[in-house]
Design a protein around this motif. Structure first.
Motif, short mmCIF file in Angstrom:
data_model
loop_
_atom_site.label_atom_id
_atom_site.label_comp_id
_atom_site.label_asym_id
_atom_site.label_seq_id
_atom_site.Cartn_x
_atom_site.Cartn_y
_atom_site.Cartn_z
N PRO A 127 0.81 -1.22 0.00
CA PRO A 127 0.00 0.00 0.00
C PRO A 127 0.84 1.27 0.00
CG PRO A 127 -0.51 -1.33 1.94
CD PRO A 127 0.45 -2.12 1.11
N ALA A 140 1.89 1.99 -3.45
CA ALA A 140 0.76 2.48 -4.23
C ALA A 140 0.42 3.92 -3.86
CB ALA A 140 -0.45 1.58 -4.01
N LEU A 141 0.50 4.23 -2.55
CA LEU A 141 0.15 5.59 -2.12
C LEU A 141 1.17 6.61 -2.61
CD1 LEU A 141 -1.88 7.22 -0.30
CD2 LEU A 141 -0.10 7.18 1.41
N PHE A 188 -4.68 6.24 -5.72
CA PHE A 188 -5.44 6.25 -4.47
C PHE A 188 -6.45 5.11 -4.43
CE2 PHE A 188 -3.94 10.70 -4.25
CZ PHE A 188 -3.39 10.66 -2.99
N THR A 189 -7.06 4.77 -5.58
CA THR A 189 -8.04 3.68 -5.60
C THR A 189 -7.38 2.35 -5.25
OG1 THR A 189 -9.15 4.84 -7.39
CG2 THR A 189 -9.80 2.57 -7.01
N ILE A 190 -6.22 2.08 -5.86
CA ILE A 190 -5.59 0.78 -5.61
C ILE A 190 -5.09 0.70 -4.16
CG2 ILE A 190 -3.23 1.28 -6.35
CD1 ILE A 190 -5.01 -1.84 -7.43
N THR A 191 -4.65 1.86 -3.60
CA THR A 191 -4.23 1.85 -2.18
C THR A 191 -5.41 1.47 -1.29
OG1 THR A 191 -2.83 3.72 -2.74
CG2 THR A 191 -3.05 3.20 -0.43
N GLN A 192 -6.56 2.10 -1.56
CA GLN A 192 -7.77 1.81 -0.79
C GLN A 192 -8.11 0.32 -0.86
OE1 GLN A 192 -9.15 4.19 0.95
NE2 GLN A 192 -10.61 2.76 1.83
N ARG A 193 -8.03 -0.24 -2.06
CA ARG A 193 -8.39 -1.65 -2.23
C ARG A 193 -7.40 -2.57 -1.51
NH1 ARG A 193 -8.86 -3.40 -8.03
NH2 ARG A 193 -9.42 -5.36 -7.04
N LEU A 194 -6.11 -2.22 -1.57
CA LEU A 194 -5.10 -3.03 -0.87
C LEU A 194 -5.33 -3.02 0.63
CD1 LEU A 194 -1.88 -1.97 -2.80
CD2 LEU A 194 -2.77 -4.28 -2.64
N LEU A 195 -5.66 -1.82 1.16
CA LEU A 195 -5.88 -1.71 2.61
C LEU A 195 -7.12 -2.48 3.03
CD1 LEU A 195 -4.95 2.02 3.12
CD2 LEU A 195 -3.70 0.04 3.94
N LEU A 200 1.34 9.57 4.65
CA LEU A 200 2.44 8.59 4.67
C LEU A 200 2.67 8.08 6.09
CD1 LEU A 200 5.05 10.30 2.31
CD2 LEU A 200 3.66 8.29 1.85
N LEU A 233 0.37 5.37 7.35
CA LEU A 233 0.58 4.04 6.78
C LEU A 233 1.61 3.22 7.55
CD1 LEU A 233 0.60 3.91 2.91
CD2 LEU A 233 -0.77 2.63 4.52
N THR A 261 -5.58 7.11 2.60
CA THR A 261 -6.08 7.55 1.29
C THR A 261 -6.98 8.77 1.43
OG1 THR A 261 -7.74 5.84 1.51
CG2 THR A 261 -5.94 5.42 0.00
N LEU A 318 -9.85 5.28 -12.45
CA LEU A 318 -10.79 4.62 -11.54
C LEU A 318 -11.17 3.24 -12.04
CD1 LEU A 318 -13.21 7.49 -10.46
CD2 LEU A 318 -11.58 6.26 -9.04
N ALA A 346 -7.92 0.81 -11.98
CA ALA A 346 -7.50 0.46 -10.61
C ALA A 346 -8.62 -0.25 -9.86
CB ALA A 346 -7.07 1.71 -9.86
N LEU A 377 -5.57 -7.60 -7.54
CA LEU A 377 -4.65 -6.97 -6.59
C LEU A 377 -3.21 -7.49 -6.73
CD1 LEU A 377 -6.65 -6.57 -3.28
CD2 LEU A 377 -5.90 -4.82 -4.87
N MET A 427 -0.71 -5.41 -8.77
CA MET A 427 -0.41 -4.06 -8.32
C MET A 427 0.95 -3.56 -8.82
SD MET A 427 1.22 -2.01 -5.93
CE MET A 427 1.90 -3.08 -4.68
N LEU A 470 0.58 -2.13 -12.22
CA LEU A 470 -0.09 -0.83 -12.22
C LEU A 470 0.88 0.27 -11.80
CD1 LEU A 470 -3.00 0.33 -12.60
CD2 LEU A 470 -3.09 0.44 -10.12
N VAL A 471 1.73 -0.04 -10.80
CA VAL A 471 2.68 0.96 -10.32
C VAL A 471 3.67 1.32 -11.44
CG1 VAL A 471 4.58 1.37 -8.73
CG2 VAL A 471 2.48 0.36 -7.90
N ASN A 491 9.72 3.97 -8.72
CA ASN A 491 8.80 4.82 -7.98
C ASN A 491 9.55 6.02 -7.39
OD1 ASN A 491 6.25 5.33 -7.18
ND2 ASN A 491 6.18 3.80 -5.56
#
Lengths: 96, 305
Positions: free
Chosen positions: A35, A38-39, A82-89, B21, B24, B34, B75, B78, B83, B86, B89-90, B225
């Motif tokens: 996450p 992703a964030l 932000f969407t993928i972070t939300q889903r991971l969490l 941050l 997290l 988020t 949207l 993602a 999952l 991921m 996607l990154v 990243n």
């Protein structure tokens, strides 16, 4: 201090922000690495602000067209990140 | 709007990013991240929308259209993606950020006066040219490297890492060439130098990621990243925009720290991860050698059996 180049002040801001980034992340646990990645990715989408300036450089100019494309790319990153972070969490909370 | 109010908005946004941050680092507060981060992004964008110096109706229509299209794509992709995908996607996002950085640098170079970064004579200062060039270089390296990493993770590209012969010298040569071009670009501000610079940086990004083995892919994703963050920070310098500098620095440094943590967990050195394939080869060769000597020693110690 009035004659200092404003660029130098930005260097100060940059270095301090680098330190903040190091210390804030320092002790994150491995389960939250995904996450976090992703964030930070979503936050990197802040480049959208530069793209906004470019789009507003002047109507129907070449820069505006480039900026339009850049805003679109950065918007994908912001919303996607932000969407993928939300889903991971949510996923990790469900698993616990 | 008063520019001081805009800068205050930027301050609130950067505090939001730091808190996001921070939240997290513990599972109990992670869910807030988020929301806080999204709020920060929204504040930064809205404050900027009130601060665009010569934006007309057409500009705002274009911006809203781009936000709607990009947001919808982000949207849906993602929201639907598995999952486990991921990292892919990154890397895709890093490629987009890098490409956006290159595009913004080009726009800054083409119309500096409209973007308010030219001096009174309407020309770009050396330091400004340096920042624009640097932003484009890091952005191009990130973008090309991310495309390769994406292809590797997707499995579309030949999954065996490719190692060109002499790539260390090729890498050093490219690096020197890019540096010389950056100096020429600073002296002249020519668009030809800028384009060459960017193209060579794309090639450098390709050379950086191509030889890295599949096992090191998580490190590469995390490293890219961080690179994307520093590219963003360079754009912030070129634009004189504090929020872009701060957010870029946060992302870049946290990416570097995360990469170093992962390296430690995987027993790799950070330098070999940050420099990608350039030092990988020598290390692998050394390992092979030690493996062989170990084998020899093993044979020597038990000749009687």
């Amino acid at each position: 201090m009035a004659e200092v180049d404003p660029g130098m002040l930005h260097v100060i801001v940059f270095v301090l922000a680098v330190f903040v980034g190091c210390y804030v992340i320092g002790r994150v646990e491995p389960a939250l690495h995904a996450p976090l990645m992703a964030l930070t990715n979503g936050i990197a989408g802040v480049v959208i602000i530069g793209a906004l300036f470019a789009t507003a450089a002047g109507e129907f100019s070449f820069s505006a067209v480039i900026g339009f494309v850049a805003v679109m790319m950065a918007a994908v990153v912001v919303f996607g990140g932000f969407t993928i972070t939300q889903r991971l969490l949510q996923f990790s909370r469900k698993r616990d | 709007m008063n520019p001081n109010v805009v800068v205050l908005g930027y301050l609130i946004a950067s505090v939001c990013f730091i808190l996001a941050l921070r939240s997290l680092s513990s599972p109990t507060t992670a869910w807030q991240s988020t929301i806080i981060g999204g709020a920060g992004m929204m504040i930064a964008v809205i404050a900027t929308l009130f601060h665009l110096p010569n934006a007309g109706v057409v500009s705002y229509v274009m911006i809203l259209l781009a936000l709607a299209i990009g947001g919808a794509i982000g949207l849906t992709v993602a929201g639907k993606i598995d999952l486990a995908a991921m990292p892919r996607l990154v890397t895709a996002s890093c490629a987009l950020v890098g490409m956006a950085t290159v595009l913004i640098s080009a726009a800054l170079l083409i119309s500096p006066r409209d973007l308010g970064i030219a001096d009174s004579a309407g020309r770009l200062h050396d330091a400004r040219l340096f920042e624009i060039g640097l932003a484009s270089i890091i952005g191009a390296i990130t973008s090309c490297g991310s495309v390769i990493a994406f292809g590797r993770l997707q499995g579309t590209m030949a999954s065996a890492p490719m190692a060109l012969p002499m790539r260390h010298w090729l890498g050093i040569g490219l690096g020197v060439l890019i540096f010389l071009l950056l100096i020429i670009f600073m002296a002249t501000g020519s668009q030809v130098a800028f384009s060459l610079l960017t193209l060579l940086a794309f090639a450098f990004g390709w050379l950086l990621v191509m030889p890295i083995g599949d096992a090191d892919m998580p490190l590469v994703v995390s490293m890219l990243n961080g690179y994307a963050g520093f590219a963003v920070a360079a754009v912030g310098f070129a634009l004189d925009n504090p929020i872009v500098i701060i957010a870029g620095a946060l992302v870049g440094s946290s990416g570097a720290v995360l990469t170093s943590n992962m390296c430690r967990a995987m027993n790799r050195s950070l330098i070999s991860a940050l420099l990608g394939g350039f030092v990988e080869h020598g290390k692998a060769a050394a390992k092979e050698k030690t493996g062989k000597t170990a084998e020899l020693e093993a044979r020597k110690t038990q000749p009687s059996s």
